[in-house]
Design a protein around this motif. Structure first.
Motif, PDB file in Angstrom:
ATOM      1  N   LEU A  96     -33.360  -6.517 -50.024  1.00 47.79           N
ATOM      2  CA  LEU A  96     -33.561  -5.087 -49.777  1.00 47.79           C
ATOM      3  C   LEU A  96     -33.237  -4.225 -51.002  1.00 47.79           C
ATOM      4  CD1 LEU A  96     -32.169  -4.777 -46.145  1.00 47.79           C
ATOM      5  CD2 LEU A  96     -34.576  -4.786 -46.861  1.00 47.79           C
ATOM      6  N   ARG A  97     -32.465  -4.771 -51.939  1.00 48.79           N
ATOM      7  CA  ARG A  97     -32.123  -4.038 -53.168  1.00 48.79           C
ATOM      8  C   ARG A  97     -33.125  -4.257 -54.300  1.00 48.79           C
ATOM      9  NH1 ARG A  97     -26.929  -6.376 -52.146  1.00 48.79           N
ATOM     10  NH2 ARG A  97     -27.301  -7.819 -53.867  1.00 48.79           N
ATOM     11  N   GLN A  98     -34.035  -5.195 -54.148  1.00 51.27           N
ATOM     12  CA  GLN A  98     -34.950  -5.537 -55.232  1.00 51.27           C
ATOM     13  C   GLN A  98     -36.030  -4.471 -55.398  1.00 51.27           C
ATOM     14  OE1 GLN A  98     -33.882  -8.138 -57.195  1.00 51.27           O
ATOM     15  NE2 GLN A  98     -32.270  -7.822 -55.679  1.00 51.27           N
ATOM     16  N   GLU A  99     -36.420  -4.254 -56.646  1.00 49.52           N
ATOM     17  CA  GLU A  99     -37.372  -3.196 -57.002  1.00 49.52           C
ATOM     18  C   GLU A  99     -38.672  -3.224 -56.186  1.00 49.52           C
ATOM     19  OE1 GLU A  99     -38.158   0.260 -58.382  1.00 49.52           O
ATOM     20  OE2 GLU A  99     -36.334  -0.735 -59.049  1.00 49.52           O
ATOM     21  N   PRO A 100     -39.326  -4.384 -56.026  1.00 46.95           N
ATOM     22  CA  PRO A 100     -40.600  -4.347 -55.292  1.00 46.95           C
ATOM     23  C   PRO A 100     -40.439  -4.108 -53.788  1.00 46.95           C
ATOM     24  CG  PRO A 100     -40.118  -6.593 -56.030  1.00 46.95           C
ATOM     25  CD  PRO A 100     -39.031  -5.700 -56.574  1.00 46.95           C
ATOM     26  N   VAL A 101     -39.203  -4.039 -53.305  1.00 48.88           N
ATOM     27  CA  VAL A 101     -38.952  -3.941 -51.868  1.00 48.88           C
ATOM     28  C   VAL A 101     -38.248  -2.637 -51.493  1.00 48.88           C
ATOM     29  CG1 VAL A 101     -37.723  -5.034 -49.931  1.00 48.88           C
ATOM     30  CG2 VAL A 101     -38.778  -6.457 -51.706  1.00 48.88           C
ATOM     31  N   LYS A 102     -37.348  -2.166 -52.320  1.00 51.18           N
ATOM     32  CA  LYS A 102     -36.402  -1.126 -51.913  1.00 51.18           C
ATOM     33  C   LYS A 102     -36.995   0.233 -51.534  1.00 51.18           C
ATOM     34  CE  LYS A 102     -34.923   0.363 -56.516  1.00 51.18           C
ATOM     35  NZ  LYS A 102     -33.755   0.405 -57.394  1.00 51.18           N
ATOM     36  N   SER A 103     -38.234   0.504 -51.881  1.00 51.97           N
ATOM     37  CA  SER A 103     -38.819   1.785 -51.502  1.00 51.97           C
ATOM     38  C   SER A 103     -40.049   1.640 -50.605  1.00 51.97           C
ATOM     39  CB  SER A 103     -39.187   2.583 -52.755  1.00 51.97           C
ATOM     40  OG  SER A 103     -40.156   1.879 -53.495  1.00 51.97           O
ATOM     41  N   ARG A 104     -40.340   0.444 -50.173  1.00 49.95           N
ATOM     42  CA  ARG A 104     -41.544   0.181 -49.370  1.00 49.95           C
ATOM     43  C   ARG A 104     -41.258   0.269 -47.874  1.00 49.95           C
ATOM     44  NH1 ARG A 104     -45.086  -3.430 -52.115  1.00 49.95           N
ATOM     45  NH2 ARG A 104     -46.534  -2.956 -50.445  1.00 49.95           N
ATOM     46  N   ASN A 105     -42.306   0.536 -47.098  1.00 50.13           N
ATOM     47  CA  ASN A 105     -42.217   0.404 -45.643  1.00 50.13           C
ATOM     48  C   ASN A 105     -42.036  -1.079 -45.353  1.00 50.13           C
ATOM     49  OD1 ASN A 105     -42.820   3.104 -45.377  1.00 50.13           O
ATOM     50  ND2 ASN A 105     -44.942   2.771 -44.795  1.00 50.13           N
ATOM     51  N   LEU A 106     -41.095  -1.395 -44.490  1.00 41.82           N
ATOM     52  CA  LEU A 106     -40.839  -2.791 -44.134  1.00 41.82           C
ATOM     53  C   LEU A 106     -40.970  -2.957 -42.627  1.00 41.82           C
ATOM     54  CD1 LEU A 106     -37.653  -3.466 -46.292  1.00 41.82           C
ATOM     55  CD2 LEU A 106     -40.031  -3.959 -46.872  1.00 41.82           C
ATOM     56  N   PHE A 107     -41.499  -4.114 -42.231  1.00 40.85           N
ATOM     57  CA  PHE A 107     -41.650  -4.457 -40.822  1.00 40.85           C
ATOM     58  C   PHE A 107     -41.069  -5.842 -40.597  1.00 40.85           C
ATOM     59  CE2 PHE A 107     -45.271  -1.775 -42.007  1.00 40.85           C
ATOM     60  CZ  PHE A 107     -45.111  -0.721 -41.120  1.00 40.85           C
ATOM     61  N   VAL A 108     -40.467  -6.038 -39.435  1.00 41.20           N
ATOM     62  CA  VAL A 108     -39.958  -7.359 -39.067  1.00 41.20           C
ATOM     63  C   VAL A 108     -40.074  -7.523 -37.558  1.00 41.20           C
ATOM     64  CG1 VAL A 108     -37.523  -6.658 -38.841  1.00 41.20           C
ATOM     65  CG2 VAL A 108     -38.084  -9.044 -39.384  1.00 41.20           C
ATOM     66  N   LEU A 109     -40.393  -8.729 -37.162  1.00 39.64           N
ATOM     67  CA  LEU A 109     -40.437  -9.097 -35.756  1.00 39.64           C
ATOM     68  C   LEU A 109     -39.276 -10.046 -35.545  1.00 39.64           C
ATOM     69  CD1 LEU A 109     -41.782  -9.166 -32.999  1.00 39.64           C
ATOM     70  CD2 LEU A 109     -43.381 -10.857 -33.885  1.00 39.64           C
ATOM     71  N   GLY A 110     -38.258  -9.603 -34.827  1.00 38.09           N
ATOM     72  CA  GLY A 110     -37.067 -10.443 -34.695  1.00 38.09           C
ATOM     73  C   GLY A 110     -36.057  -9.858 -33.734  1.00 38.09           C
ATOM     74  N   GLU A 111     -34.842 -10.355 -33.853  1.00 39.44           N
ATOM     75  CA  GLU A 111     -33.753  -9.928 -32.978  1.00 39.44           C
ATOM     76  C   GLU A 111     -33.326  -8.513 -33.351  1.00 39.44           C
ATOM     77  OE1 GLU A 111     -30.533 -12.708 -32.702  1.00 39.44           O
ATOM     78  OE2 GLU A 111     -31.913 -14.400 -32.604  1.00 39.44           O
ATOM     79  N   VAL A 112     -33.512  -7.594 -32.420  1.00 35.72           N
ATOM     80  CA  VAL A 112     -33.260  -6.182 -32.677  1.00 35.72           C
ATOM     81  C   VAL A 112     -31.834  -5.940 -33.167  1.00 35.72           C
ATOM     82  CG1 VAL A 112     -33.178  -3.888 -31.610  1.00 35.72           C
ATOM     83  CG2 VAL A 112     -35.049  -5.467 -31.055  1.00 35.72           C
TER      84      VAL A 112
END
Length: 171
Positions: A96-112
């Motif tokens: 979550l701290r990495q440059e290509p990730v930290k400002s993007r919309n993120l989605f996950v299907l998992g344990e709430v």
């Protein structure tokens, strides 16, 4: 413990880790192998301990039609002997701290409850094709208000019939 990007040399270790972390299912290992074979754009990291892969996390493109609208977190896995020791949490925090990730919309299907600890929130839009009523679909930095079915890379449908939803963290 060392976190690094997945390389050609660590791919076999990742596949073995995914088979160990999801016993009785080859979906996750087949999925990642097909993503690699088809050269899909991915952000992926592996956690190594004494040269053994003990945790893995991948993010692939999320689509609104043909437009990229964010990233899907899937799969994420920790070998059984290292589960419930914070390894997966550390790997996720790192990603979550990495440059290509930290400002993007993120989605996950998992344990709430698990993913809420990292800032993911349940979302009703977009609609997840793998989760009726979006009960286990979460997002981060998602401000979409238009209704559409979020797209995944085609390998998510063709790897095999999943034993559970993609990206669902099993402990």
């Amino acid at each position: 413990m060392k976190i690094q990007k997945v390389t050609e040399e660590t791919r076999a270790k990742v596949y073995a880790l995914l088979r160990a972390a999801f016993p009785g299912s080859t979906y996750e290992a087949d999925l990642v192998k097909r993503l690699h074979e088809n050269s899909r754009p991915m952000h992926e990291w592996v956690c190594l301990h004494t040269n053994k892969a003990i945790a893995y996390l991948a993010l692939t493109n999320a689509y609104h039609g043909k437009e990229i609208c964010g990233l899907h977190l899937a799969p994420m896995a920790v070998t059984p002997e290292f589960q419930k020791q914070g390894v997966g949490s550390e790997l996720l925090k790192f990603a979550l701290r990495q440059e290509p990730v930290k400002s993007r919309n993120l989605f996950v299907l998992g344990e709430v409850a698990y993913y809420k600890r990292f800032g993911f929130e349940p979302c009703s839009l977009p609609i997840c094709p793998f989760d009726k009523n979006n009960r286990h679909f979460l997002s981060m930095r998602n401000e979409r208000s238009d209704s559409f079915i979020v797209g995944y890379e085609p390998e998510f449908k063709t790897a095999a019939k999943p034993a559970g939803p993609p990206g669902k963290k099993r402990r």
